[in-house]
Design a protein around this motif. Sequence first.
Motif, short mmCIF file in Angstrom:
data_model
loop_
_atom_site.label_atom_id
_atom_site.label_comp_id
_atom_site.label_asym_id
_atom_site.label_seq_id
_atom_site.Cartn_x
_atom_site.Cartn_y
_atom_site.Cartn_z
N ARG A 1 0.86 -1.19 0.00
CA ARG A 1 0.00 0.00 0.00
C ARG A 1 0.89 1.23 0.00
NH1 ARG A 1 -2.06 -0.07 5.30
NH2 ARG A 1 -0.21 -1.29 5.58
N PHE A 2 0.40 2.25 -0.68
CA PHE A 2 1.17 3.49 -0.67
C PHE A 2 0.21 4.67 -0.73
CE2 PHE A 2 3.47 7.07 -2.32
CZ PHE A 2 4.61 7.04 -1.53
N TYR A 3 0.32 5.56 0.23
CA TYR A 3 -0.58 6.71 0.25
C TYR A 3 0.23 8.01 0.16
CZ TYR A 3 -3.61 3.05 1.92
OH TYR A 3 -4.29 1.87 2.02
N GLY B 1 10.31 4.33 10.85
CA GLY B 1 8.87 4.15 10.65
C GLY B 1 8.18 5.26 9.89
N ILE B 2 8.91 6.33 9.58
CA ILE B 2 8.25 7.48 8.95
C ILE B 2 7.95 7.21 7.46
CG2 ILE B 2 10.33 8.79 8.27
CD1 ILE B 2 7.28 10.32 10.05
N GLY B 3 8.67 6.22 6.87
CA GLY B 3 8.32 5.84 5.49
C GLY B 3 9.42 6.04 4.46
N LYS B 4 10.68 6.04 4.89
CA LYS B 4 11.79 6.27 3.95
C LYS B 4 11.91 5.12 2.94
CE LYS B 4 14.72 6.39 7.37
NZ LYS B 4 13.75 6.20 8.45
N THR B 5 11.92 3.90 3.46
CA THR B 5 12.08 2.74 2.57
C THR B 5 10.92 2.69 1.57
OG1 THR B 5 13.18 1.55 4.34
CG2 THR B 5 12.32 0.22 2.54
N THR B 6 9.72 2.87 2.10
CA THR B 6 8.53 2.80 1.25
C THR B 6 8.57 3.87 0.17
OG1 THR B 6 7.37 2.12 3.25
CG2 THR B 6 6.00 2.74 1.38
N PRO C 1 3.64 6.57 9.95
CA PRO C 1 2.83 5.42 9.51
C PRO C 1 3.05 4.17 10.35
CG PRO C 1 3.96 6.42 7.65
CD PRO C 1 4.47 7.10 8.87
N LEU C 2 4.30 3.93 10.74
CA LEU C 2 4.55 2.71 11.53
C LEU C 2 3.93 2.83 12.91
CD1 LEU C 2 5.89 -0.06 11.74
CD2 LEU C 2 7.94 1.08 12.59
N GLU D 1 0.31 2.30 12.56
CA GLU D 1 -0.05 0.89 12.31
C GLU D 1 0.00 0.11 13.62
OE1 GLU D 1 2.69 -0.51 9.35
OE2 GLU D 1 1.55 0.38 7.71
N1 LIG Z 1 3.17 6.50 2.17
C1 LIG Z 1 2.81 5.38 2.82
N2 LIG Z 1 1.60 4.81 2.58
C2 LIG Z 1 1.24 3.69 3.24
N3 LIG Z 1 2.00 3.07 4.18
C3 LIG Z 1 3.20 3.60 4.44
C4 LIG Z 1 3.66 4.77 3.79
N4 LIG Z 1 4.89 5.05 4.25
C5 LIG Z 1 5.18 4.10 5.16
N5 LIG Z 1 4.17 3.21 5.28
C6 LIG Z 1 4.15 2.05 6.16
O1 LIG Z 1 4.80 2.39 7.38
C7 LIG Z 1 5.71 1.39 7.78
C8 LIG Z 1 7.09 1.97 7.94
O2 LIG Z 1 7.56 2.42 6.67
P1 LIG Z 1 9.09 2.31 6.25
O3 LIG Z 1 9.18 2.77 4.85
O4 LIG Z 1 9.63 0.96 6.57
O5 LIG Z 1 9.75 3.38 7.23
P2 LIG Z 1 11.29 3.71 7.45
O6 LIG Z 1 12.04 3.13 6.31
O7 LIG Z 1 11.36 5.20 7.50
O8 LIG Z 1 11.67 3.11 8.77
C9 LIG Z 1 5.60 0.27 6.74
O9 LIG Z 1 4.75 -0.73 7.24
C10 LIG Z 1 4.98 0.93 5.55
O10 LIG Z 1 4.14 0.03 4.86
#
Ligand SMILES: Nc1ncnc2c1ncn2[C@@H]1O[C@H](COP(=O)(O)OP(=O)(O)O)[C@@H](O)[C@H]1O
Length: 456
Positions: free
Chosen positions: A137-139, A167-172, A338-339, A342
């Motif tokens: 999922r990506f928002y 958890g902020i969403g860098k990898t995603t 996001p983390l 969740e």
């Molecule tokens: N834009 C987004 N839309 C939906 N879910 C997201 C988004 N960004 C992050 N998440 C969710 O939040 C969680 C942490 O994201 P992640 O990319 O692993 O964070 P980071 O790399 O900053 O630690 C994952 O479960 C991911 O699916």
Amino acid sequence: MDVQAVLKLADELVFAKTGKHLEYLEEAILRGTIQGQKYSQIAEDFHLSEGHIRDVACELWKILSDVLEENVSKANVRYILERAKFYNFSTIGNDNLTINNVNICPQTPQSPQVTQQPQETSTQPHIDLGDAPEIFRFYDRTSQLTTLENWIICDRTRLIALLGISGIGKTTLSLRLIEQIKTHFDYIIYRSLRFSPTLNATLTNLLQIFPQQADIPQNIETQISQLLNYLRQYRCLIIIDDVQMLFCSGQLAGQYKTGYEDYQLFFKLIAEVNHNSCLFINSWEKPREIAKLEVNNNYVRTLVLGSLGLAAKEILKDRKLSDEEAWETLIDTYQGNPLWLELTASTIQDLFGGSVSDFLQCDAPILDESLQAQLDQQFQRLTQQELAVMIQLAKESEPVALPDILKILQLSVSNLVNAIRSLVIRLLVEVKEEGKTTFFSLNTVMKEYVKNRYMR
Ligand SMILES: Nc1ncnc2c1ncn2[C@@H]1O[C@H](COP(=O)(O)OP(=O)(O)O)[C@@H](O)[C@H]1O
Ligand SMILES: [Mg+2]
């Protein structure tokens, strides 16, 4: 300046590269830019969105960059075209144009080697994502995606650091970005440093991806230089995730672990040596050399990733939580992470029957054990002084200035300044400027975590 002549030159250049003349809108954007108009004004004139104008302009700067073998952008296009007209195009009007000593024949647009840069092909890039997580999922993150695309495609940025707490969403976001820009690359590679590989191991791994002409060298210098050759020869996007694993625990932010210092040189060379590719790194902490490099080097940029904002409602919707009117408060409380949302959504489902209002009735923020474990990893890195500052900030109900902290803590000014600066680099402390004073504070989650772990 003769705008018409410059437009004519640009048209010939684009034709030489693509076989197509400038379209009406492209010409209008170029004319407007040369005459100092903003994208918003051009958009207004044509009753189009600013975003659309920006996208078309971005493509145009890219084509001109390829032809002229230098980074063309909105800011410099006028100067570069004027200069090109003056020096390199004395033959304009003839059948053949000479650009930087390279011959371009407008009648043979396919003659491909007008520049040393790789052509952007419509063929599929070679994509090697290694052990990247799959994105289901990506928002949103629209503005961040646009910024990153502009930096990478239009500005040809060589080194980008995407920073943010866990958890902020860098990898995603970085994986989602691939979808958006993949057609511009020959190679797209993702590697995580989660197991702290040495630079030697990382480079060996990267070099194996390219067609081998010779054995992979053992020596770091030769490895770096071979990789730089590939980065010149092909347009590559290399995403290196979890760069924070290179940094020490118990020391100020951004200090390399023993045996990992050579990554510093690697990042520096990627930024400073001429090539056509982009190294994109994700980290909790900004590497020190990036902070230094970005002062003078236009090819180095940093983006700090913050709250997902109201788009995080989609996450709560996926979890089938109730009381939609209270979702915004929940998102604010958990900083749009996001983390964190969740993990908290699971607690709300399991213990509050999915009711966000009932959950918020309790003394929020409640920190789920796995959320605390996430923060443990970041707090284990802090020095004693940093921890003392965090504990003090957790006690404060309002943001405080440095002299106020100094009055309470038994630290020298230098130690306090270094500790706070390091906490800011780790993105654990919020900073607010008011007049000439800088104030520091903790967000509600950090405060609760520090109280739970260190003050009870
Ligand atoms: N834009 C987004 N839309 C939906 N879910 C997201 C988004 N960004 C992050 N998440 C969710 O939040 C969680 C942490 O994201 P992640 O990319 O692993 O964070 P980071 O790399 O900053 O630690 C994952 O479960 C991911 O699916
Ligand atoms: Mg990550």
